[in-house]
Scaffold this motif. Structure first.
Motif, mmCIF file in Angstrom:
data_model
loop_
_atom_site.group_PDB
_atom_site.id
_atom_site.type_symbol
_atom_site.label_atom_id
_atom_site.label_comp_id
_atom_site.label_asym_id
_atom_site.label_seq_id
_atom_site.Cartn_x
_atom_site.Cartn_y
_atom_site.Cartn_z
ATOM 1 N N PHE A 255 58.159 82.342 -21.755
ATOM 2 C CA PHE A 255 57.724 82.589 -23.132
ATOM 3 C C PHE A 255 56.274 83.040 -23.165
ATOM 4 C CE2 PHE A 255 55.748 80.933 -27.110
ATOM 5 C CZ PHE A 255 56.487 81.677 -28.031
ATOM 6 N N THR A 256 56.044 84.145 -23.858
ATOM 7 C CA THR A 256 54.680 84.627 -24.090
ATOM 8 C C THR A 256 54.407 84.578 -25.587
ATOM 9 O OG1 THR A 256 54.799 86.097 -22.170
ATOM 10 C CG2 THR A 256 53.072 86.538 -23.797
ATOM 11 N N TYR A 257 53.458 83.775 -25.974
ATOM 12 C CA TYR A 257 53.193 83.592 -27.408
ATOM 13 C C TYR A 257 52.540 84.831 -28.012
ATOM 14 C CZ TYR A 257 51.151 81.961 -31.757
ATOM 15 O OH TYR A 257 50.798 81.835 -33.079
ATOM 16 N N ASP A 258 53.017 85.207 -29.215
ATOM 17 C CA ASP A 258 52.391 86.265 -30.001
ATOM 18 C C ASP A 258 52.400 85.808 -31.456
ATOM 19 O OD1 ASP A 258 51.882 88.638 -31.575
ATOM 20 O OD2 ASP A 258 52.365 89.827 -29.798
ATOM 21 N N PRO A 259 51.229 85.717 -32.098
ATOM 22 C CA PRO A 259 51.172 85.209 -33.472
ATOM 23 C C PRO A 259 51.930 86.081 -34.469
ATOM 24 C CG PRO A 259 49.049 86.127 -32.833
ATOM 25 C CD PRO A 259 49.876 86.049 -31.589
ATOM 26 N N TYR A 260 52.287 87.293 -34.071
ATOM 27 C CA TYR A 260 53.044 88.171 -34.974
ATOM 28 C C TYR A 260 54.328 87.500 -35.433
ATOM 29 C CZ TYR A 260 55.758 92.057 -36.807
ATOM 30 O OH TYR A 260 56.522 92.856 -37.621
ATOM 31 N N SER A 303 45.369 79.792 -40.627
ATOM 32 C CA SER A 303 45.343 79.442 -39.201
ATOM 33 C C SER A 303 45.967 80.556 -38.361
ATOM 34 C CB SER A 303 46.063 78.118 -38.954
ATOM 35 O OG SER A 303 47.478 78.262 -39.001
ATOM 36 N N LEU A 304 46.990 81.213 -38.902
ATOM 37 C CA LEU A 304 47.627 82.322 -38.175
ATOM 38 C C LEU A 304 46.732 83.553 -38.167
ATOM 39 C CD1 LEU A 304 51.363 82.109 -39.341
ATOM 40 C CD2 LEU A 304 50.286 81.112 -37.308
ATOM 41 N N LEU A 305 46.097 83.854 -39.292
ATOM 42 C CA LEU A 305 45.200 85.009 -39.328
ATOM 43 C C LEU A 305 44.032 84.818 -38.369
ATOM 44 C CD1 LEU A 305 45.206 85.843 -43.146
ATOM 45 C CD2 LEU A 305 46.424 87.024 -41.304
ATOM 46 N N ASP A 306 43.589 83.565 -38.209
ATOM 47 C CA ASP A 306 42.542 83.273 -37.224
ATOM 48 C C ASP A 306 43.011 83.612 -35.823
ATOM 49 O OD1 ASP A 306 40.758 82.437 -39.128
ATOM 50 O OD2 ASP A 306 41.147 80.284 -38.830
#
Length: 311
Positions: A255-260, A303-306
């Protein structure tokens, strides 16, 4: 709600169930189950050859949902079979009626798995780790050949400024980000509606994961994001972040995290002014209010936009 249905199961549905169970089975009790908001759920008590058995019947009654996805019963039936064959803890499918021609409404008949929903755990850390481990295990299942493919529920281009929010311009920024091209992601088998109210526990262990009507091929980040936005509303950002950390531990290099995907999952939950999900109340969750949920969604968005600023 469909005409003639309420807290009682209609004769046509009972006759269809009896046909599926066979002549040696006797339906001795029927009771509605709480927690379902998009379909009707009934628990069936059955006696067969001196053995007491329990089954669950799901009836799809929402006309607008059926118009968009007329194969809901078939979808859940195939998802249950696929998940069970992959070794996941799910109810066993007995039968389904895709159109409702025989049962009155599109229907899925399955075994009832022992266990209960826990929304106020005594050991938060172990509970959260169990959720993360179960989801990571689902995502280890390859989805080639599974006919259902992920799609988003909301079109970010069409979303209007949320008047309920105290940070409306930040939401508009989020819509613009989501509307841009999506990052590449490896597909796997995803539940699509994984959150604490769809997980059953018994003896402090997960006994079953339920409600598979939305399962499909898609990015693991969609499942992670959907669970996180639920956790953020229920408990706040810190729990949502702890879940992500636990999931990353269990998923490892797969798993590679991406906030998208977190942001897309958040926006997919928008449907008018946010309110407390009725299922949470049905399962005994207290202390939530519509105002608190909206405040937590604003906080979670920021928090996500950060996170995007860090990428």
């Amino acid at each position: 709600m469909a005409a003639g249905y309420g807290n009682e199961l209609q004769t046509q549905a009972l006759q269809w169930i009896q046909t599926q169970l066979g002549n040696t089975a006797e339906i001795t009790g029927v009771k509605p189950l709480t927690g379902g908001t998009s379909s009707m759920l009934f628990e069936l008590a059955v006696e067969e050859n001196g053995v007491s058995l329990s089954y669950v019947l799901r009836l799809f009654h929402k006309i607008d949902w059926l118009e968009k996805e007329p194969d809901l019963a078939k979808h859940e039936a195939e998802s249950l079979q696929f998940a069970e064959q992959a070794g996941h803890p799910v109810p066993h499918l007995l039968a389904y009626d895709e159109t409702g021609e025989k049962s009155g409404l599109p229907a899925v008949l399955m075994t009832k798995v022992p266990g209960s929903v826990i929304l106020q755990p005594s050991n938060d850390e172990k509970w959260l780790d169990g959720l993360a481990a179960a989801l990571a295990e689902i995502h280890q299942t390859k989805a080639e050949g599974f006919p259902y493919e992920y799609f988003s529920y909301n079109n970010a281009f069409l979303l209007e400024k949320p008047t309920w929010s105290k940070i409306q311009n930040d939401w508009m920024r989020a819509f613009y980000i989501v509307a841009e091209s999506r990052p590449e992601a490896q597909e796997c088998f995803i539940h699509r509606d994984f959150h604490p109210a769809n997980v059953l526990w018994e003896n402090k262990e997960i006994s079953a994961i339920v409600d598979w009507v939305n399962a499909c091929r898609g990015p693991a980040g969609i499942d992670v994001g959907h669970c996180r936005v639920n956790l953020a509303q229920l408990y706040g950002i810190s729990v949502a972040n702890d879940f992500l950390a636990a999931y990353q531990r269990h998923a490892g290099n797969s798993f590679t995290y991406d906030p998208y995907w977190d942001l897309l999952s958040l926006i997919d939950t928008l449907d008018g002014s946010p309110v407390v999900y009725p299922g949470w109340k049905a399962f005994g969750m207290k202390g939530l209010s519509d105002e608190l949920v909206r405040h937590r969604l604003d906080d979670y968005l920021m928090s996500l936009l950060d996170r995007f600023d860090d990428y």
